[in-house]
Design a protein around this motif. Structure first.
Motif, PDB file in Angstrom:
ATOM      1  N   MET A 202      45.185  39.285  41.248  1.00  0.00           N
ATOM      2  CA  MET A 202      44.081  39.933  40.543  1.00  0.00           C
ATOM      3  C   MET A 202      44.578  40.851  39.436  1.00  0.00           C
ATOM      4  N   LEU A 203      45.688  41.525  39.681  1.00  0.00           N
ATOM      5  CA  LEU A 203      46.270  42.390  38.656  1.00  0.00           C
ATOM      6  C   LEU A 203      46.694  41.567  37.446  1.00  0.00           C
ATOM      7  N   VAL A 204      47.310  40.420  37.694  1.00  0.00           N
ATOM      8  CA  VAL A 204      47.715  39.523  36.607  1.00  0.00           C
ATOM      9  C   VAL A 204      46.490  39.092  35.804  1.00  0.00           C
ATOM     10  N   GLU A 205      45.436  38.693  36.497  1.00  0.00           N
ATOM     11  CA  GLU A 205      44.227  38.231  35.805  1.00  0.00           C
ATOM     12  C   GLU A 205      43.621  39.337  34.945  1.00  0.00           C
ATOM     13  N   GLU A 206      43.589  40.558  35.472  1.00  0.00           N
ATOM     14  CA  GLU A 206      43.008  41.659  34.717  1.00  0.00           C
ATOM     15  C   GLU A 206      43.859  42.006  33.497  1.00  0.00           C
ATOM     16  N   LEU A 207      45.170  41.993  33.655  1.00  0.00           N
ATOM     17  CA  LEU A 207      46.055  42.292  32.529  1.00  0.00           C
ATOM     18  C   LEU A 207      45.925  41.243  31.426  1.00  0.00           C
ATOM     19  N   LYS A 208      45.738  40.003  31.825  1.00  0.00           N
ATOM     20  CA  LYS A 208      45.574  38.935  30.834  1.00  0.00           C
ATOM     21  C   LYS A 208      44.287  39.112  30.029  1.00  0.00           C
TER      22      LYS A 208
ATOM     23  N   TYR B 144      43.305  41.756  28.812  1.00  0.00           N
ATOM     24  CA  TYR B 144      43.643  42.666  27.714  1.00  0.00           C
ATOM     25  C   TYR B 144      44.599  42.015  26.718  1.00  0.00           C
ATOM     26  N   GLY B 145      44.927  40.745  26.964  1.00  0.00           N
ATOM     27  CA  GLY B 145      45.854  40.047  26.075  1.00  0.00           C
ATOM     28  C   GLY B 145      47.305  40.290  26.410  1.00  0.00           C
ATOM     29  N   ALA B 146      47.576  40.897  27.569  1.00  0.00           N
ATOM     30  CA  ALA B 146      48.953  41.189  27.972  1.00  0.00           C
ATOM     31  C   ALA B 146      49.639  39.944  28.510  1.00  0.00           C
ATOM     32  N   CYS B 147      50.960  40.026  28.596  1.00  0.00           N
ATOM     33  CA  CYS B 147      51.772  38.928  29.126  1.00  0.00           C
ATOM     34  C   CYS B 147      52.504  39.434  30.380  1.00  0.00           C
ATOM     35  N   PRO B 148      51.845  39.378  31.544  1.00  0.00           N
ATOM     36  CA  PRO B 148      52.461  39.910  32.753  1.00  0.00           C
ATOM     37  C   PRO B 148      53.491  38.965  33.363  1.00  0.00           C
TER      38      PRO B 148
ATOM     39  N   VAL C 210      40.637  45.968  43.212  1.00  0.00           N
ATOM     40  CA  VAL C 210      41.673  45.949  42.180  1.00  0.00           C
ATOM     41  C   VAL C 210      41.044  46.138  40.800  1.00  0.00           C
ATOM     42  N   ARG C 211      39.969  45.413  40.540  1.00  0.00           N
ATOM     43  CA  ARG C 211      39.295  45.545  39.235  1.00  0.00           C
ATOM     44  C   ARG C 211      38.790  46.967  39.019  1.00  0.00           C
ATOM     45  N   ASP C 212      38.223  47.562  40.060  1.00  0.00           N
ATOM     46  CA  ASP C 212      37.693  48.920  39.939  1.00  0.00           C
ATOM     47  C   ASP C 212      38.801  49.928  39.619  1.00  0.00           C
ATOM     48  N   GLU C 213      39.948  49.773  40.263  1.00  0.00           N
ATOM     49  CA  GLU C 213      41.060  50.702  40.033  1.00  0.00           C
ATOM     50  C   GLU C 213      41.610  50.562  38.618  1.00  0.00           C
ATOM     51  N   ILE C 214      41.695  49.328  38.136  1.00  0.00           N
ATOM     52  CA  ILE C 214      42.193  49.110  36.776  1.00  0.00           C
ATOM     53  C   ILE C 214      41.233  49.715  35.757  1.00  0.00           C
ATOM     54  N   THR C 215      39.938  49.571  36.013  1.00  0.00           N
ATOM     55  CA  THR C 215      38.937  50.189  35.136  1.00  0.00           C
ATOM     56  C   THR C 215      39.058  51.706  35.183  1.00  0.00           C
ATOM     57  N   ARG C 216      39.269  52.246  36.376  1.00  0.00           N
ATOM     58  CA  ARG C 216      39.327  53.695  36.557  1.00  0.00           C
ATOM     59  C   ARG C 216      40.478  54.324  35.779  1.00  0.00           C
TER      60      ARG C 216
ATOM     61  N   PRO D  43      47.259  43.755  22.982  1.00  0.00           N
ATOM     62  CA  PRO D  43      47.476  42.306  23.059  1.00  0.00           C
ATOM     63  C   PRO D  43      48.932  41.959  22.721  1.00  0.00           C
ATOM     64  N   GLY D  44      49.513  41.100  23.544  1.00  0.00           N
ATOM     65  CA  GLY D  44      50.895  40.690  23.331  1.00  0.00           C
ATOM     66  C   GLY D  44      51.917  41.528  24.073  1.00  0.00           C
ATOM     67  N   ASP D  45      51.497  42.679  24.643  1.00  0.00           N
ATOM     68  CA  ASP D  45      52.435  43.521  25.393  1.00  0.00           C
ATOM     69  C   ASP D  45      52.909  42.806  26.661  1.00  0.00           C
ATOM     70  N   SER D  46      54.178  42.959  26.936  1.00  0.00           N
ATOM     71  CA  SER D  46      54.718  42.417  28.187  1.00  0.00           C
ATOM     72  C   SER D  46      54.586  43.469  29.285  1.00  0.00           C
ATOM     73  N   VAL D  47      54.233  43.012  30.488  1.00  0.00           N
ATOM     74  CA  VAL D  47      54.020  43.932  31.611  1.00  0.00           C
ATOM     75  C   VAL D  47      54.760  43.410  32.831  1.00  0.00           C
ATOM     76  N   ALA D  48      55.726  44.178  33.301  1.00  0.00           N
ATOM     77  CA  ALA D  48      56.438  43.834  34.533  1.00  0.00           C
ATOM     78  C   ALA D  48      55.652  44.378  35.716  1.00  0.00           C
ATOM     79  N   ILE D  49      55.401  43.534  36.705  1.00  0.00           N
ATOM     80  CA  ILE D  49      54.692  43.935  37.922  1.00  0.00           C
ATOM     81  C   ILE D  49      55.671  43.842  39.084  1.00  0.00           C
ATOM     82  N   THR D  50      55.848  44.927  39.812  1.00  0.00           N
ATOM     83  CA  THR D  50      56.815  44.909  40.909  1.00  0.00           C
ATOM     84  C   THR D  50      56.237  44.231  42.148  1.00  0.00           C
ATOM     85  N   ALA D  51      57.121  43.574  42.881  1.00  0.00           N
ATOM     86  CA  ALA D  51      56.774  42.971  44.172  1.00  0.00           C
ATOM     87  C   ALA D  51      57.896  43.316  45.142  1.00  0.00           C
TER      88      ALA D  51
END
Length: 199
Positions: A62-68, A70-74, A25-31, A40-48
């Motif tokens: 892991m996606l939530v942790e990586e987005l945080k 960057y200062g995002a609010c998932p 997951v970390r590698d894909e987000i980096t890619r 920072p402060g952007d809201s991010v909706a993650i689908t489930a």
């Protein structure tokens, strides 16, 4: 009645797996270089979704942790059309049954059946989108991509379907399942891409 001679056979398919899900997951987000798109402060909706996907709770965590980082609010949005009885409570119960709980993934779940009409495709078909996802600065679609069991086309079952039907909630799913009788799924999706600005 005489039957032809039959032989039992076995077939082994190549089934590659991922041994280290967090690293993948970390590698894909980096890619895909999300740091250039999320401020920072952007809201991010993650689908489930409602389909059973191996390690889905860990992937979203892991996606939530990586987005945080960057200062995002998932936050998590159930995206499953009319599944779960077509109710917000039913859809939240499904994803929690997969282990996607607020406590585990570290982000709130915003479950609602309310939608916003974001446009109309050229044939007059309205396009609907989950209210919370629509209000977010970004939407990250998490789903598997696979052949559809009911039809063949350039686009079948995967990310586009989750955007159209999953995030269309019960209202959108009902409309699209009626429209598909008259128009191909590819046709609807190609129009949707223009309306939504899907990349």
């Amino acid at each position: 009645m005489s039957y032809p001679r039959m032989i039992r056979i076995k077939q082994h398919f190549n089934t590659p797996g991922i041994s280290d899900v967090p690293s993948a997951v970390r590698d894909e987000i980096t890619r895909i270089n999300l740091s250039q798109q999320i401020k920072p402060g952007d809201s991010v909706a993650i689908t489930a979704g409602s389909r059973g996907i191996a390690n889905i709770a860990l992937i979203i965590k892991m996606l939530v942790e990586e987005l945080k980082k960057y200062g995002a609010c998932p936050f998590i949005v159930p995206a499953m059309g009319s599944h779960g009885g077509g109710t917000a409570q039913g859809q939240q119960a499904i994803i929690e049954g997969y282990g996607i709980t607020e406590e585990y993934v570290g982000a709130p779940i915003k479950a609602s059946m309310e939608v916003v009409q974001v446009g109309t495709i050229e044939d007059g078909v309205p396009v609907f989108f989950d209210k919370y996802a629509y209000q977010a600065d970004h939407v990250v679609v998490v789903n598997r991509v696979k052949p559809h069991t009911g039809f063949v086309g350039d686009i079948e079952s995967g990310l586009h379907k989750m955007i159209l039907i999953g995030l269309g909630k019960h209202h959108g799913a009902c409309i699209y399942h009626q429209v598909i009788v008259h128009y191909s799924f590819d046709h609807i999706i190609n129009n949707l891409q223009q309306i939504m600005g899907i990349q």
